[in-house]
Design an enzyme around this catalytic site. Structure first.
Site, short mmCIF file in Angstrom:
data_model
loop_
_atom_site.label_atom_id
_atom_site.label_comp_id
_atom_site.label_asym_id
_atom_site.label_seq_id
_atom_site.Cartn_x
_atom_site.Cartn_y
_atom_site.Cartn_z
N HIS A 29 4.30 7.80 12.84
CA HIS A 29 4.09 6.43 12.35
C HIS A 29 2.67 6.04 12.74
CE1 HIS A 29 4.50 2.04 11.98
NE2 HIS A 29 5.47 2.32 11.14
N MET A 30 2.06 5.20 11.92
CA MET A 30 0.66 4.84 12.16
C MET A 30 0.45 4.28 13.57
SD MET A 30 -1.54 5.59 9.90
CE MET A 30 -2.87 4.50 10.37
N PRO B 11 0.85 -1.20 0.00
CA PRO B 11 0.00 0.00 0.00
C PRO B 11 0.89 1.24 0.00
CG PRO B 11 0.10 -0.93 2.20
CD PRO B 11 0.92 -1.84 1.33
N ARG C 114 13.64 1.03 15.54
CA ARG C 114 12.27 0.50 15.44
C ARG C 114 12.18 -0.80 16.24
NH1 ARG C 114 8.40 0.12 11.13
NH2 ARG C 114 6.58 -0.95 11.96
N SER D 149 5.51 0.41 2.62
CA SER D 149 6.31 1.17 1.66
C SER D 149 7.57 1.77 2.26
CB SER D 149 5.46 2.29 1.04
OG SER D 149 5.03 3.20 2.05
N ASP D 150 7.67 1.84 3.57
CA ASP D 150 8.88 2.39 4.20
C ASP D 150 9.81 1.31 4.72
OD1 ASP D 150 7.05 1.66 6.09
OD2 ASP D 150 7.28 3.42 7.35
N ASP E 65 -4.85 -4.59 11.14
CA ASP E 65 -3.91 -5.65 10.78
C ASP E 65 -3.91 -6.77 11.81
OD1 ASP E 65 -2.85 -3.95 12.65
OD2 ASP E 65 -0.83 -3.92 11.80
N ARG F 9 11.09 5.76 10.75
CA ARG F 9 11.36 6.99 10.00
C ARG F 9 11.04 8.21 10.85
NH1 ARG F 9 14.09 5.33 5.32
NH2 ARG F 9 13.08 3.45 4.52
#
Length: 635
Positions: free
Chosen positions: A211-212, A8, A127, A93-94, A179, A207
């Site tokens: 972040h979500m 996505p 992370r 995507s990251d 998810d 990043r």
């Protein structure tokens, strides 16, 4: 087609190239996988970048959504619909993959007929990623008894037919933890779930910016997802007792690793706290009460407050738990936390035990080779015990044989105010044939009958020796080397005991002092004091005291004076005699690295007879020569 990769994409212009580069450069042939990029109506140049890659690589598919969905779920569902691969892999995507990831992932899954395979995750730039389930590769992991519930992200390899035939998609009516709902439903339908821990498959990147997982979500949305997971478990084909245990495992994960962790003290505003508590309570009401008996004790206490609709009690308990050391005491061999918030509830002492939350806090301040031992010095105390009580602790050092699980115990040389010193005597650690192998070092600490054993070493000052530094000793049976080192995965102290047959050395001789030096390159060798070089001939053994012994950064230099050797060999009638050098025992040989080396040990004038009565004075050279790793004394 073997694998479909679903990505996505939304406003990822700075990130997507690194992700795609890792995918197009896989070791799997490009005709065996497709890369489905679903652009969720990006407002930057993401779509242009995707189309550039599409023009260059035939296995890239670009899907353009007509309106933004507000989350990754809908784009992932679009990819599931058109996926041609036998398996499908979801990639953000990251993030990016290891270069061999697809080929390894597919071959393993195909060989083991796996429905879902978790590949080892690697966190990048700080992370955090789940790690507990990746200690070893396992082709068939139990859903209830393993740790895979602690990995509910979608970044796994799924059999595509598993998803399509069971209509498993990402829920789009919720925007938080969708998810987790997807992954749990897939877990429940899978016949075989596998774990691959032999390679870094998936790199999850932290990043800059939001972040979500850190973005704000409403409590109604979040707990709706949690309720969906509980309902999915209850509706599954699992046996009833396994459903209960699985819900308990999920609650353990939920309270310790989700937004609910310490939610009452994280929220500062009382109104907002009350709102979150309302939806948390609604979620817990969906969970059968018989689940409570299988959760961790501190989760069980939280459920006690929630089921009694006690928001103030839960808030106070969370605050007390943050300062748990104030409430801990040792009683009947256990650590007990007597929280004031629980005084009005009939709670058993067993439920107040916090042994499982305690750990040994340690630091190694010095590790040093001594005469025949390894000195281990540092500090240690119990995390959940105050300093005054910690002073009542006693210590035992424990070496555990990694293969046989045999244990050897040593008492500290000194221990006061949490500061300890142990002397590990190598000759006692390696006293028999069965002692060969790796010994892992633990410290067992006791306070008033409460005992806790912990591995030691991963918190320390820099180790002053090289990784090859070893002690060379001998017992009644064999010569051995003892090499301390720090383990690969957990960086803890261990000692490797091996039989030692020979050591290669370069030779150096000082004619003025008659000092012969053995230089062991790429090795730091520690010896007991009063060590000797054994010179073995076919008639006798000659012992030469070690004159000096120097550890250098990448070598060891051992020096002896050969004057007594020359004196004892001067009467030898043979002009050449084979001799052997060893350290401390003739069982251990020193071999020469250099072949055909000649060292002039001494020169003397001697009279020799020529032609009956005529005598002549000649110079005699006493030489040490090497040939095929053997030593010869000759003149």
């Amino acid at each position: 087609m073997k694998i479909s990769i679903a990505i996505p994409v939304y406003n990822s212009e700075d990130l997507i190239s690194e992700c795609l580069d890792s995918l197009v450069n896989q070791t799997m042939p490009k005709e065996d996988y497709e890369i489905i990029c679903v652009d969720d109506k990006s407002t930057d140049s993401s779509l242009d970048i995707l189309n550039q890659y599409k023009q260059k690589y035939e296995n890239i598919v670009v899907v353009e959504r007509t309106e933004n969905s507000g989350g990754p779920g809908a784009p992932r569902n679009d990819a599931i619909k058109i996926a041609k691969g036998e398996y499908i892999l979801f990639v953000d995507s990251d993030d990016y993959l290891g270069s061999e990831a697809l080929l390894r992932w597919y071959n393993f899954s195909k060989e083991n007929q796996s429905d879902i395979t978790l590949g080892k995750l690697k966190g990048v730039n700080g992370r955090g990623v789940p790690q507990s389930m990746f200690k070893e590769t396992n082709p068939d992991v139990d859903l209830v008894d393993s740790r895979i519930i602690f990995s509910l992200g979608p970044t796994k390899l799924y059999r595509t037919s598993l998803l399509k035939e069971n209509n498993i998609i990402f829920p789009t009516h919720i925007k938080a933890a969708e998810d987790q709902v997807f992954t749990m439903k897939a877990y429940l339908k899978a016949k075989k779930i596998s774990v691959l821990a032999d390679y870094d498959y998936y790199y999850a990147v932290k990043r800059d910016g939001d972040h979500m997982s850190a973005a704000y979500v409403s409590p109604d949305n979040f707990y709706e997802a949690m309720e969906d997971i509980i309902r999915a478990i209850r509706a599954s084909d699992l046996e009833e007792d396994r459903k209960i245990k699985l819900m308990a495992v999920f609650l353990n994960r939920h309270f310790d690793f989700s937004r609910t962790k310490n939610i009452m003290i994280k929220i500062k505003k009382e109104e907002e706290r009350a709102e979150w508590f309302k939806y948390l309570s609604s979620f817990i009401r969906v969970v059968p009460e018989e689940v409570d008996q299988f959760v961790l004790p501190h989760i069980k206490l939280r459920l006690l407050f929630i089921r009694n609709n006690d928001v103030q009690g839960l808030t106070q308990y969370e605050r007390e738990e943050q300062d748990i050391i104030k409430f801990c005491t040792v009683h009947n061999g256990n650590l007990i936390a007597r929280y004031p918030s629980l005084e009005r509830y009939p709670v058993s002492e067993e439920l107040l035990q916090v042994n499982y939350k305690n750990k040994l806090e340690h630091h190694l301040q010095n590790i040093e080779f001594r005469d025949r031992s390894l000195s281990i010095e540092g500090t240690i105390k119990h995390k959940l015990v105050n300093d005054e009580t910690n002073n009542n602790q006693s210590l035992t050092g424990v070496f555990v044989h990694r293969h046989t699980k045999a244990e050897k115990y040593i008492l500290p040389v000194s221990f006061e105010n949490s500061t300890f010193a142990f002397e590990c005597k190598f000759d006692e650690l390696a006293s028999a044939e069965e002692d060969l192998g790796v010994w892992d070092f633990f410290i067992e600490s006791s306070i008033d009958g409460y005992k806790l054993r912990g591995r030691i070493g991963n918190k320390r000052v820099p180790y002053k020796y090289s990784t090859k530094t070893m002690y060379l000793g001998h017992n009644a049976f064999f010569v051995f080397s003892a090499r301390p080192y720090f383990t690969m995965n957990y960086d803890n102290l261990s000692i490797d005991i091996k039989k030692h047959a020979y050591t290669e050395a370069e030779l150096c001789y000082q004619a003025e002092t008659k000092d012969l030096s053995f230089i062991f390159k790429d090795k730091q060798i520690c010896l007991p004091s009063h060590s000797k070089i054994v010179v073995h001939t076919d008639q006798s053994e000659i012992l030469l005291p070690v004159k000096s012994f120097n550890l250098e950064p990448n070598s060891t230099k051992l020096t002896v004076n050969v004057q007594s050797l020359l004196e004892q060999l001067a009467h030898v009638k043979k002009k050449q005699r084979l001799i052997e050098f060893a350290i401390n025992t003739s069982q251990n040989k020193i071999f020469a690295k250099e072949d055909n080396q000649v060292i002039i040990l001494d020169k003397k004038n001697a009279e020799q007879s020529f032609m009956l009565f005529f005598r002549k004075t000649v110079e005699v050279q006493y030489k040490l020569t090497t040939s095929k790793s053997k030593f010869y004394f000759q003149y």
